[in-house]
Design a protein around this motif. Sequence first.
Motif, mmCIF file in Angstrom:
data_model
loop_
_atom_site.group_PDB
_atom_site.id
_atom_site.type_symbol
_atom_site.label_atom_id
_atom_site.label_comp_id
_atom_site.label_asym_id
_atom_site.label_seq_id
_atom_site.Cartn_x
_atom_site.Cartn_y
_atom_site.Cartn_z
ATOM 1 N N TRP A 44 46.632 59.619 -92.895
ATOM 2 C CA TRP A 44 46.723 59.010 -94.219
ATOM 3 C C TRP A 44 46.670 57.479 -94.159
ATOM 4 C CZ3 TRP A 44 51.237 62.244 -96.783
ATOM 5 C CH2 TRP A 44 50.811 63.564 -96.940
ATOM 6 N N GLN A 45 46.200 56.939 -93.057
ATOM 7 C CA GLN A 45 46.100 55.491 -92.902
ATOM 8 C C GLN A 45 44.626 55.113 -92.766
ATOM 9 O OE1 GLN A 45 48.529 53.386 -93.185
ATOM 10 N NE2 GLN A 45 47.997 51.498 -92.141
ATOM 11 N N VAL A 61 45.950 58.130 -87.845
ATOM 12 C CA VAL A 61 47.261 58.695 -88.155
ATOM 13 C C VAL A 61 48.337 57.631 -88.341
ATOM 14 C CG1 VAL A 61 46.887 60.949 -87.108
ATOM 15 C CG2 VAL A 61 47.693 59.056 -85.679
ATOM 16 N N THR A 62 49.318 57.996 -89.114
ATOM 17 C CA THR A 62 50.549 57.234 -89.249
ATOM 18 C C THR A 62 51.690 58.237 -89.314
ATOM 19 O OG1 THR A 62 51.709 55.533 -90.523
ATOM 20 C CG2 THR A 62 50.481 57.171 -91.780
ATOM 21 N N LEU A 63 52.907 57.742 -89.255
ATOM 22 C CA LEU A 63 54.084 58.593 -89.411
ATOM 23 C C LEU A 63 54.654 58.416 -90.815
ATOM 24 C CD1 LEU A 63 56.029 58.170 -86.033
ATOM 25 C CD2 LEU A 63 54.380 59.934 -86.686
ATOM 26 N N ILE A 64 55.005 59.528 -91.431
ATOM 27 C CA ILE A 64 55.613 59.531 -92.751
ATOM 28 C C ILE A 64 57.043 60.030 -92.609
ATOM 29 C CG2 ILE A 64 55.362 60.311 -95.135
ATOM 30 C CD1 ILE A 64 52.865 58.964 -94.043
ATOM 31 N N GLU A 65 57.986 59.339 -93.174
ATOM 32 C CA GLU A 65 59.350 59.848 -93.148
ATOM 33 C C GLU A 65 59.390 61.205 -93.838
ATOM 34 O OE1 GLU A 65 62.396 57.306 -94.522
ATOM 35 O OE2 GLU A 65 61.910 55.671 -93.146
ATOM 36 N N ARG A 66 60.000 62.178 -93.163
ATOM 37 C CA ARG A 66 59.989 63.541 -93.677
ATOM 38 C C ARG A 66 60.587 63.640 -95.092
ATOM 39 N NH1 ARG A 66 59.393 68.761 -92.269
ATOM 40 N NH2 ARG A 66 58.571 68.144 -90.250
ATOM 41 N N SER A 67 61.626 62.874 -95.355
ATOM 42 C CA SER A 67 62.264 62.922 -96.673
ATOM 43 C C SER A 67 61.299 62.488 -97.766
ATOM 44 C CB SER A 67 63.516 62.041 -96.690
ATOM 45 O OG SER A 67 63.178 60.697 -96.367
ATOM 46 N N PHE A 68 60.430 61.513 -97.468
ATOM 47 C CA PHE A 68 59.422 61.079 -98.441
ATOM 48 C C PHE A 68 58.290 62.099 -98.523
ATOM 49 C CE2 PHE A 68 55.366 58.811 -99.201
ATOM 50 C CZ PHE A 68 55.589 58.419 -100.514
ATOM 51 N N TRP A 69 57.840 62.589 -97.362
ATOM 52 C CA TRP A 69 56.751 63.566 -97.319
ATOM 53 C C TRP A 69 57.088 64.806 -98.140
ATOM 54 C CZ3 TRP A 69 56.991 68.443 -94.766
ATOM 55 C CH2 TRP A 69 55.777 69.137 -94.728
ATOM 56 N N GLU A 70 58.337 65.205 -98.128
ATOM 57 C CA GLU A 70 58.747 66.403 -98.847
ATOM 58 C C GLU A 70 58.637 66.246 -100.362
ATOM 59 O OE1 GLU A 70 62.637 67.017 -97.277
ATOM 60 O OE2 GLU A 70 61.926 68.209 -95.562
ATOM 61 N N THR A 71 58.479 65.024 -100.849
ATOM 62 C CA THR A 71 58.303 64.795 -102.281
ATOM 63 C C THR A 71 56.834 64.855 -102.690
ATOM 64 O OG1 THR A 71 58.057 62.375 -102.136
ATOM 65 C CG2 THR A 71 60.308 63.259 -102.225
ATOM 66 N N LEU A 72 55.941 64.954 -101.704
ATOM 67 C CA LEU A 72 54.511 64.923 -101.963
ATOM 68 C C LEU A 72 53.911 66.330 -101.925
ATOM 69 C CD1 LEU A 72 53.623 61.931 -99.614
ATOM 70 C CD2 LEU A 72 54.126 61.838 -102.059
ATOM 71 N N THR A 73 52.711 66.463 -102.470
ATOM 72 C CA THR A 73 51.967 67.709 -102.382
ATOM 73 C C THR A 73 51.018 67.626 -101.190
ATOM 74 O OG1 THR A 73 52.043 68.043 -104.784
ATOM 75 C CG2 THR A 73 50.353 69.250 -103.548
ATOM 76 N N ARG A 104 46.167 45.204 -81.649
ATOM 77 C CA ARG A 104 45.625 46.566 -81.738
ATOM 78 C C ARG A 104 46.091 47.281 -82.995
ATOM 79 N NH1 ARG A 104 45.887 51.103 -76.871
ATOM 80 N NH2 ARG A 104 45.534 52.956 -78.157
ATOM 81 N N GLU A 105 47.334 47.034 -83.408
ATOM 82 C CA GLU A 105 47.925 47.765 -84.528
ATOM 83 C C GLU A 105 48.062 46.909 -85.786
ATOM 84 O OE1 GLU A 105 48.368 50.860 -84.010
ATOM 85 O OE2 GLU A 105 48.280 50.942 -81.831
ATOM 86 N N ILE A 106 47.271 45.869 -85.898
ATOM 87 C CA ILE A 106 47.457 44.897 -86.976
ATOM 88 C C ILE A 106 47.070 45.447 -88.347
ATOM 89 C CG2 ILE A 106 45.159 43.840 -86.848
ATOM 90 C CD1 ILE A 106 46.514 41.103 -87.231
ATOM 91 N N ASN A 107 46.202 46.449 -88.394
ATOM 92 C CA ASN A 107 45.637 46.904 -89.658
ATOM 93 C C ASN A 107 46.614 47.781 -90.445
ATOM 94 O OD1 ASN A 107 42.694 48.813 -90.687
ATOM 95 N ND2 ASN A 107 43.672 47.071 -91.669
ATOM 96 N N GLY A 108 47.687 47.167 -90.964
ATOM 97 C CA GLY A 108 48.617 47.869 -91.829
ATOM 98 C C GLY A 108 49.861 48.426 -91.164
ATOM 99 N N TYR A 109 49.970 48.314 -89.845
ATOM 100 C CA TYR A 109 51.123 48.869 -89.140
ATOM 101 C C TYR A 109 52.222 47.825 -88.955
ATOM 102 C CZ TYR A 109 48.245 52.931 -87.954
ATOM 103 O OH TYR A 109 47.463 54.053 -88.026
ATOM 104 N N THR A 110 53.463 48.276 -89.037
ATOM 105 C CA THR A 110 54.608 47.406 -88.813
ATOM 106 C C THR A 110 55.534 48.034 -87.773
ATOM 107 O OG1 THR A 110 55.691 48.431 -90.733
ATOM 108 C CG2 THR A 110 54.562 46.325 -91.084
ATOM 109 N N VAL A 111 56.399 47.218 -87.200
ATOM 110 C CA VAL A 111 57.275 47.644 -86.110
ATOM 111 C C VAL A 111 58.525 48.346 -86.638
ATOM 112 C CG1 VAL A 111 58.748 46.820 -84.236
ATOM 113 C CG2 VAL A 111 56.447 45.881 -84.517
ATOM 114 N N GLN A 138 46.912 49.821 -96.608
ATOM 115 C CA GLN A 138 45.956 50.726 -95.967
ATOM 116 C C GLN A 138 46.387 52.195 -96.073
ATOM 117 O OE1 GLN A 138 43.031 49.443 -94.883
ATOM 118 N NE2 GLN A 138 43.893 47.549 -95.686
ATOM 119 N N PHE A 139 47.548 52.433 -96.659
ATOM 120 C CA PHE A 139 48.031 53.800 -96.802
ATOM 121 C C PHE A 139 47.271 54.481 -97.937
ATOM 122 C CE2 PHE A 139 50.983 57.009 -98.494
ATOM 123 C CZ PHE A 139 51.315 57.696 -97.327
ATOM 124 N N VAL A 140 46.683 55.658 -97.651
ATOM 125 C CA VAL A 140 45.865 56.337 -98.657
ATOM 126 C C VAL A 140 46.518 57.594 -99.211
ATOM 127 C CG1 VAL A 140 43.704 55.422 -97.771
ATOM 128 C CG2 VAL A 140 44.593 57.556 -96.839
#
Length: 230
Positions: A44-45, A61-73, A104-111, A138-140
């Motif tokens: 989704w990135q 790929v990116t990581l989504i917090e499960r608690s947020f992901w569970e609110t999505l379809t 390498r990870e500059i395109n929308g990624y944070t630490v 960059q999150f789609v």
Amino acid sequence: MPAASADSEAEFWLFGYGSLIWKPPPLYDRRIPGYVTGYVRRFWQASQDHRGTPEAPGRVVTLIERSFWETLTDHHDSPDKVWGTAYRIEAAKVAEVREYLDIREINGYTVHYTPFHPSDGSSIIKTLVYIGTPENDQFVGPQHPQKLAEHIHRSFGPSGPNKDYLLSLEEALDNLSSESGDAHVKDLATRVRKLEKQANAVGERAASATAVTNELKKVGSTDEQEEMEK
């Protein structure tokens, strides 16, 4: 034993859940397979710099917090564990590796930091991880798997075809552990292979039709020449 600190003076640990699994950072001295919890891995990135362009971004790929992901379809389920690899970087080389990773990870990624569970059951390690959060531009977000597979299949960037990233990730995950496969990644890879097979079949038919046309032209030209010589 307490969790090791990713920013301690003794060592620096990095968690890789995407291309870092098969394309590791430089200067690491230990590589450990394992997993993190509380997240979901998704394509989704957007990628404007590696697997796409600013005009036609690819998907990574990116990581989504499960608690947020569970609110999505979403069309895919997700296991409780997100598998990947942890890399240890010696303290003297941390600055150099961080600079490499920031580029390498500059395109929308944070630490961020997250506990990592080694597959051998040894002590939990606190690892640094780069995540493209939903707040970054960059999150789609969710997309139908077939549309997403088609997008990945046609995308291309400076680092190569987007499909190579997907298929390499699938293979890398399958090789980590008997339980490290990812249904989201696996389904997209299956769809992309089908699209590739279809594209190859179309190409073969087009090539065959061109060959027949050229042969007919050749035969027609020969017939005309023989007619003129009579």
